[in-house]
Design an enzyme around this catalytic site. Sequence first.
Site, PDB file in Angstrom:
ATOM      1  N   ALA A  65      -9.797 -66.658  -8.613  1.00  0.00           N
ATOM      2  CA  ALA A  65      -9.181 -67.379  -7.511  1.00  0.00           C
ATOM      3  C   ALA A  65      -9.904 -68.705  -7.311  1.00  0.00           C
ATOM      4  O   ALA A  65     -11.018 -68.910  -7.798  1.00  0.00           O
ATOM      5  CB  ALA A  65      -9.242 -66.547  -6.235  1.00  0.00           C
ATOM      6  N   GLY A 110      -8.873 -62.536  -9.636  1.00  0.00           N
ATOM      7  CA  GLY A 110      -7.424 -62.574  -9.490  1.00  0.00           C
ATOM      8  C   GLY A 110      -6.687 -62.671 -10.803  1.00  0.00           C
ATOM      9  O   GLY A 110      -5.543 -62.220 -10.912  1.00  0.00           O
ATOM     10  N   GLU A 113      -6.425 -59.208 -12.053  1.00  0.00           N
ATOM     11  CA  GLU A 113      -5.438 -58.529 -11.211  1.00  0.00           C
ATOM     12  C   GLU A 113      -4.012 -58.940 -11.587  1.00  0.00           C
ATOM     13  O   GLU A 113      -3.093 -58.102 -11.603  1.00  0.00           O
ATOM     14  CB  GLU A 113      -5.718 -58.838  -9.744  1.00  0.00           C
ATOM     15  CG  GLU A 113      -6.999 -58.177  -9.251  1.00  0.00           C
ATOM     16  CD  GLU A 113      -7.391 -58.619  -7.850  1.00  0.00           C
ATOM     17  OE1 GLU A 113      -7.440 -57.760  -6.962  1.00  0.00           O
ATOM     18  OE2 GLU A 113      -7.640 -59.832  -7.648  1.00  0.00           O
ATOM     19  N   GLU A 133     -15.950 -59.997  -7.985  1.00  0.00           N
ATOM     20  CA  GLU A 133     -15.904 -60.440  -6.582  1.00  0.00           C
ATOM     21  C   GLU A 133     -17.164 -60.110  -5.788  1.00  0.00           C
ATOM     22  O   GLU A 133     -17.508 -60.836  -4.839  1.00  0.00           O
ATOM     23  CB  GLU A 133     -14.673 -59.827  -5.881  1.00  0.00           C
ATOM     24  CG  GLU A 133     -13.339 -60.427  -6.294  1.00  0.00           C
ATOM     25  CD  GLU A 133     -12.728 -59.776  -7.518  1.00  0.00           C
ATOM     26  OE1 GLU A 133     -11.564 -60.054  -7.817  1.00  0.00           O
ATOM     27  OE2 GLU A 133     -13.430 -58.965  -8.186  1.00  0.00           O
TER      28      GLU A 133
END
Length: 258
Positions: A65, A110, A113, A133
């Site tokens: 991200a 992300g 993901e 993360e």
Amino acid sequence: MYQTLSTAIEQNILTITINRPEKMNALNQQVLADLALAVDEIYGDKTIKGAIITGAGEKAFVAGADISEFLTLSSKQGEELAKKGHVIFKRIASCPKPIIAAVNGFALGGGCELAMACHFRLASENAKFGQPEVNLGLIPGYGGTQRLTELIGKGKAMELMMTGDMITATEALSWGLVNHVLKPEELLPKAKTILLKIQTKAPLAIARVIKCANAALDKDVDGYELELKEFGACFATKDLEEGAAAFIQKRQPNFKGE
């Protein structure tokens, strides 16, 4: 049409390329908004039979991200941001048309993901996967705690998420996170070959396979009961008539999704 994506349609396959190579294709809110529109295009355009999601350049699929957007968020705003990701990624996972992730470098946070939300993943030899993360005082927020556990098992998933370590494409293959590991130049051609093969199958049956396979991981759905229902529904389709006739006549079927 898109600020952060480039798209191309060839042989009824939509290739979506996340195009922020200077930022390692990091997911920011604009990328999420563009992805939502692209997914709507997959759902809505009847000429699109399948899709590939990949990243621009050779270094990254999506390297995570865009952390710069996190610095001013409140707890509530963080939850709302995660909710946007959940909605978009669930739309990908639930799409009745096949969506493949072609992972061509780092798929972290992300990015991992996003890849996991696709129906399955191909990886180039230089791909690396991880959910780092915890290094930022965060946890995966776009479904990663659930999908990673489903795909590789609780023990390995918890180790990856708690250490923040990365795994190689070869390790991802052995753990069941990806289906194939390829040379970089073979990645997109292989994804297209698979999608072209899927295009020759009955599209209503493909959609039902996706729906039932997803139900196996949904605690609120009895997957066996859904399978019975969807199996029975196939008998009301012209595709089944065509498939059975083609089998008996020893010819290739011509499915129309009816």
